[in-house]
Enzyme design. Structure first.
Site, PDB file in Angstrom:
ATOM      1  CG  ASP A  25      -2.107   0.930   0.847  1.00 23.51           C
ATOM      2  OD1 ASP A  25      -2.357   1.158  -0.181  1.00 23.51           O
ATOM      3  OD2 ASP A  25      -2.675   1.245   1.981  1.00 23.51           O
ATOM      4  N   GLY A  26       0.355   2.405  -0.555  1.00 22.22           N
ATOM      5  CA  GLY A  26       1.121   3.525  -0.438  1.00 22.22           C
ATOM      6  C   GLY A  26      -0.024   4.872  -0.634  1.00 22.22           C
TER       7      GLY A  26
ATOM      8  CD  GLU B 113      -1.167   1.941  -3.754  1.00 21.06           C
ATOM      9  OE1 GLU B 113      -0.704   1.057  -3.468  1.00 21.06           O
ATOM     10  OE2 GLU B 113      -2.258   2.571  -3.099  1.00 21.06           O
TER      11      GLU B 113
ATOM     12  CG  ASP C 237      -5.011  -0.363  -1.823  1.00 21.00           C
ATOM     13  OD1 ASP C 237      -4.235   0.182  -2.218  1.00 21.00           O
ATOM     14  OD2 ASP C 237      -5.359   0.076  -0.594  1.00 21.00           O
TER      15      ASP C 237
ATOM     16  CG  HIS D 170      -9.338   2.536   2.868  1.00 21.70           C
ATOM     17  ND1 HIS D 170      -8.568   2.644   4.022  1.00 21.70           N
ATOM     18  CD2 HIS D 170      -8.903   3.164   2.040  1.00 21.70           C
ATOM     19  CE1 HIS D 170      -7.412   3.420   3.375  1.00 21.70           C
ATOM     20  NE2 HIS D 170      -7.676   3.589   2.434  1.00 21.70           N
TER      21      HIS D 170
ATOM     22  CG  ASP E 217      -4.257   2.341   5.012  1.00 18.83           C
ATOM     23  OD1 ASP E 217      -3.817   3.233   4.218  1.00 18.83           O
ATOM     24  OD2 ASP E 217      -4.863   2.797   6.217  1.00 18.83           O
TER      25      ASP E 217
END
Length: 154
Positions: free
Chosen positions: A19-20, A57, A79, A133, A143
């Protein structure tokens, strides 16, 4: 911890969650990756003072793949549709068109895409999109690590 999972060819499977993000975008950003090989987990994270969500990301996936010591069967959970679509749909055309997109403009973040392509080359990777999320525990953990890295910038 998860049990060791075997890929179809018998080799051990490495699962990665990345994640980023930035706040605001562009602005300070953080990235994170969690690598799982059998019962062993490794967390990676970092931050940049001025960047974008997409750059973070990409950086998370690059760091994760560059951390692998030998060719592996990988399931990479992200994501980011930008990351997944880039690797599964767009990158072949970008390379063929000398890093130009369909509008014949230079591909944004091409230096990171080049680095990601090189990092991915030795591995057999399945790019899996997960909704961000939405309660996926490993995505939420990635995250949180990325957010902590960004917030540590001060």
């Amino acid at each position: 911890m998860a049990e060791t999972r075997q890929a179809p060819g018998g080799e051990t499977l490495v699962e990665i969650w990345t994640d980023g993000g930035c706040k605001p975008n562009p602005g300070p950003g953080g990235w994170a990756a969690i690598l799982r090989y059998g019962k062993v987990e490794r967390e990676l994270s970092g931050a940049e003072a001025e960047t974008t969500n997409n750059r973070m990301e990409l950086t998370a996936a690059i760091a994760a793949l560059e951390a692998l010591k030998r060719p592996c069967r990988v399931i990479l959970h992200t994501d980011s549709e930008y990351l997944r679509n880039g690797m599964e749909r767009w990158i072949t055309g970008w390379v063929r068109n000398n890093w130009r997109n369909a509008a014949r403009e230079p591909v944004k973040n091409f230096e990171l895409w080049q680095r990601l392509l090189a990092a991915a080359r030795p591995h057999e990777i399945e790019w899996r999109w997960v909704r961000g999320h939405a309660g996926d525990p490993m995505n939420e953990r990635a995250d949180a690590l990325a957010t902590a890295a960004r917030e540590a910038l001060g």
